[in-house]
Design a protein around this motif. Structure first.
Motif, PDB file in Angstrom:
ATOM      1  N   ASP A 304       0.838  -1.216   0.000  1.00 51.49           N
ATOM      2  CA  ASP A 304       0.000   0.000   0.000  1.00 51.49           C
ATOM      3  C   ASP A 304       0.867   1.258   0.000  1.00 51.49           C
ATOM      4  O   ASP A 304       0.558   2.249  -0.670  1.00 51.49           O
ATOM      5  CB  ASP A 304      -0.918   0.009   1.234  1.00 51.49           C
ATOM      6  CG  ASP A 304      -1.828  -1.205   1.254  1.00 51.49           C
ATOM      7  OD1 ASP A 304      -2.684  -1.294   0.371  1.00 51.49           O
ATOM      8  OD2 ASP A 304      -1.644  -2.064   2.140  1.00 51.49           O
ATOM      9  N   ILE A 305       1.949   1.219   0.764  1.00 49.82           N
ATOM     10  CA  ILE A 305       2.848   2.395   0.792  1.00 49.82           C
ATOM     11  C   ILE A 305       3.464   2.588  -0.591  1.00 49.82           C
ATOM     12  O   ILE A 305       3.500   3.694  -1.131  1.00 49.82           O
ATOM     13  CB  ILE A 305       3.945   2.227   1.879  1.00 49.82           C
ATOM     14  CG1 ILE A 305       3.313   2.146   3.278  1.00 49.82           C
ATOM     15  CG2 ILE A 305       4.949   3.373   1.816  1.00 49.82           C
ATOM     16  CD1 ILE A 305       4.267   1.811   4.412  1.00 49.82           C
ATOM     17  N   LYS A 306       3.904   1.471  -1.161  1.00 53.46           N
ATOM     18  CA  LYS A 306       4.516   1.543  -2.501  1.00 53.46           C
ATOM     19  C   LYS A 306       3.518   2.106  -3.522  1.00 53.46           C
ATOM     20  O   LYS A 306       3.846   2.988  -4.319  1.00 53.46           O
ATOM     21  CB  LYS A 306       4.975   0.141  -2.921  1.00 53.46           C
ATOM     22  CG  LYS A 306       5.537   0.082  -4.305  1.00 53.46           C
ATOM     23  CD  LYS A 306       5.857  -1.330  -4.693  1.00 53.46           C
ATOM     24  CE  LYS A 306       5.923  -1.429  -6.203  1.00 53.46           C
ATOM     25  NZ  LYS A 306       6.200  -2.777  -6.649  1.00 53.46           N
ATOM     26  N   ASN A 307       2.282   1.607  -3.492  1.00 56.08           N
ATOM     27  CA  ASN A 307       1.277   2.075  -4.456  1.00 56.08           C
ATOM     28  C   ASN A 307       1.003   3.566  -4.295  1.00 56.08           C
ATOM     29  O   ASN A 307       0.892   4.308  -5.272  1.00 56.08           O
ATOM     30  CB  ASN A 307      -0.028   1.287  -4.305  1.00 56.08           C
ATOM     31  CG  ASN A 307       0.164  -0.149  -4.767  1.00 56.08           C
ATOM     32  OD1 ASN A 307       1.103  -0.442  -5.511  1.00 56.08           O
ATOM     33  ND2 ASN A 307      -0.701  -1.057  -4.321  1.00 56.08           N
ATOM     34  N   ALA A 308       0.914   4.015  -3.041  1.00 59.99           N
ATOM     35  CA  ALA A 308       0.633   5.444  -2.791  1.00 59.99           C
ATOM     36  C   ALA A 308       1.804   6.295  -3.266  1.00 59.99           C
ATOM     37  O   ALA A 308       1.621   7.411  -3.786  1.00 59.99           O
ATOM     38  CB  ALA A 308       0.377   5.669  -1.305  1.00 59.99           C
ATOM     39  N   MET A 309       3.005   5.776  -3.104  1.00 54.33           N
ATOM     40  CA  MET A 309       4.190   6.561  -3.455  1.00 54.33           C
ATOM     41  C   MET A 309       4.417   6.593  -4.968  1.00 54.33           C
ATOM     42  O   MET A 309       4.932   7.584  -5.504  1.00 54.33           O
ATOM     43  CB  MET A 309       5.397   5.914  -2.769  1.00 54.33           C
ATOM     44  CG  MET A 309       6.419   6.903  -2.326  1.00 54.33           C
ATOM     45  SD  MET A 309       7.450   6.148  -1.087  1.00 54.33           S
ATOM     46  CE  MET A 309       8.792   7.283  -1.148  1.00 54.33           C
ATOM     47  N   SER A 310       4.020   5.524  -5.641  1.00 55.95           N
ATOM     48  CA  SER A 310       4.346   5.433  -7.070  1.00 55.95           C
ATOM     49  C   SER A 310       3.516   6.393  -7.921  1.00 55.95           C
ATOM     50  O   SER A 310       3.885   6.657  -9.064  1.00 55.95           O
ATOM     51  CB  SER A 310       4.184   3.993  -7.558  1.00 55.95           C
ATOM     52  OG  SER A 310       2.872   3.593  -7.330  1.00 55.95           O
TER      53      SER A 310
END
Ligand code: NAD
Length: 501
Positions: A304-310
């Motif tokens: 989820d963190i990765k998706n939000a950051m990407s």
């Protein structure tokens, strides 16, 4: 305010904007395009001496200028800054690459300090006590200390100069500003507006340059106090050299700020704030979150963190869809790319790599995209060093105690935050953490100017911090008066015993 940028930046000495006679000039570039915006001089020793002499001469009258007059200049300055906020922000965006909203915020946080400085009459009140002994009264005044100087970094070219000179000058001091040579145009515009607000000649001087010019100021016997904001090695040098010269020094330095995420935290708020606080302003904030410590179940939030950051993208400041701008220089970009490569070599999991990002239409920009490392350990250089780019490290902790211990072991102590729904966890964190600025469900807890900006440990060298009451203490000396008055018609005066029983 003059909205054009001169091809060669002048200096403010003796109340006049004058060109330097130096032979060495540095280029000020737009970090999104590589275009040269102006040239900044390396002010000569003679010009620096002239600035110090003028500031010393101006102090004689300025220290006796009524506090109401000093306060009214701040009121006029605040109004001028507000009126010119947008045009200042455009210049600030051009020379830093910051998004327009971010640039306006940089100026706004400075305006708030000017508002605080306008309250100088109540801030500078001393203390009084009647009858400390029979017929004897005691009272104290806060008096200005003389010529002060400020050395500022590139990352907030409006806010940080405004942390310094309005407070120092409102206290009755005169001030020499040496802004960052990487983005000195905005500070020149700030000084221009300060003169327009009615500051008398010599009260504010602005000189340019790098280490040589700073060392001249550090060692000059007529300079009484030094305010510095910048990196750790330079901060240490400034503090050690300045205090060796028996000057008052406050040196705000680098950081590595951690956000602790507890499993009862509001997940959406925590993740949005992790992303905004780590890559906002391309990570070039001393209060940026560069480490998130995932406690317990939150270690399952990686995807989820990765998706939000990407989905967060860099871009030019005039692009309304840009979330952040470029790094300040090609050298800064190279440094950040070096850390990303090292993080991979050291064995951290690179979930998102912003090394190869490009921004259409801006091939010469210093771009780095959002970068996310998971399973980082405390011995890796991406954890131990301040990267100052859009790079977030994720570390795991089994418990709040472990997270607190990790943060307290890190040498930096500028800011930290905890995301949790538990008052008990937040209370324990705020009490036990060895960091000067703590956010509870707030990612970047920069205090408003009626408090002080209170970094600790390797993030600050000195005693009194920026703005708030502490700035008034820093820029003043306390004088305490003990007074007894005799009636002229009493011939025999009784001896009063002042000894404390
Ligand atoms: P920097 O230390 O490179 O430069 C800061 C100032 O010091 C500039 O004016 C520069 O000309 C001068 N300088 C540079 N090298 C010098 C030397 N050898 N001797 C004397 N003076 C020298 O910092 P920077 O890259 O402009 O700014 C980024 C740094 O500032 C980061 O480390 C960031 O964390 C820190 N910072 C800290 C705070 C805080 O409040 N703690 C706030 C903003 C920025």
């Amino acid at each position: 305010m003059n909205k054009t940028i001169p091809s060669k930046l002048p200096q403010l000495i003796r109340g006049e904007w004058v060109n330097s006679s130096c032979s060495d000039w540095l280029e000020v570039t737009n970090p999104a395009t590589g275009e040269v915006l102006s040239q900044v001089p390396l002010t000569t020793s003679e010009e620096l001496q002239s600035a110090v002499t003028s500031a010393k001469e101006a102090f004689v009258q300025w220290r006796d200028t009524p506090v109401t007059v000093r306060a009214r200049i701040m009121l006029r300055y605040q109004a001028l800054l507000k009126k010119n906020q947008e045009s200042l922000a455009r210049i600030l965006s051009e020379e830093t690459g910051k998004t327009f909203e971010d640039a306006k915020g940089d100026i706004w946080r400075g305006i708030e300090v000017v508002e605080h400085a306008a309250n100088i009459a109540s801030l500078m009140m001393g203390e009084t006590m009647e009858n400390v002994a029979g017929g004897i009264d005691c009272y104290s005044y806060l008096q200005p200390i003389g010529v002060c100087t400020g050395i500022t970094p590139f990352n907030f070219p409006a806010m940080i100069p405004l942390w310094m000179f309005p407070m120092a000058i409102a206290c009755g001091n005169t001030f020499i500003l040496k802004p960052s040579e990487q983005d000195p145009i905005t500070p020149c515009k700030l000084a221009e507006l300060f003169m327009e607000a009615g500051a008398p000649e010599g009260v504010l001087q602005l000189v340019h340059g790098g280490p040589e010019q700073v060392d001249f100021l550090l060692k000059h016997p007529d300079i009484k106090a030094i305010s510095f904001v910048g990196s750790v090695p330079v901060g240490r040098h400034i503090y050690q050299t300045g205090t060796q010269q028996l000057k008052r020094v406050q040196a705000f330095a680098g950081a590595k700020n951690h956000m602790v995420v507890m499993s009862d935290a509001n997940k959406t708020a925590a993740i949005n704030n992790i992303v905004g606080a780590s890559v906002g302003a391309a990570g070039q904030r001393c209060m940026a979150i560069s480490v998130a410590v995932l406690v317990g179940d939150t270690q399952q939030w990686l995807e989820d963190i990765k998706n939000a950051m990407s989905v967060v993208k860099p871009g030019h400041w005039q692009d309304p869809n840009a979330d952040f701008g470029p790094l300040i220089s090609a050298a800064a970009r190279e440094k950040v790319l070096g850390y990303i490569a090292r993080g991979k070599e050291e064995g951290a999991d690179c979930l998102l790599d912003g090394s190869d990002i490009s921004v259409e239409g801006f091939p010469h920009g210093n771009w780095v995209g959002p970068t996310l490392f998971a399973n980082v350990s405390p011995d890796m250089s991406i954890y131990t060093d301040e990267i100052f780019g859009p790079v977030l490290c994720l570390l795991n902790a089994d418990s709040l105690e472990d997270a607190i211990q990790l943060i307290n072991t890190c040498p930096y102590g500028n800011g930290t935050s905890i995301f949790t729904a538990s008052g008990a966890a937040a209370r324990k964190f705020q009490h036990e953490i060895s960091v000067g600025q703590v956010g509870i469900n707030i990612p970047i807890p920069v205090p408003l100017p009626f408090f002080s900006f209170t970094g600790w440990r390797a993030s600050f060298y000195g005693d009194q911090h920026a703005y708030g009451k502490q700035a008034v203490r820093f820029y003043t000396e306390t004088k305490t008066i003990t007074a007894r008055w005799y009636d002229s018609d009493i011939e025999q005066v009784e001896h009063t015993n002042l000894t404390i029983q």
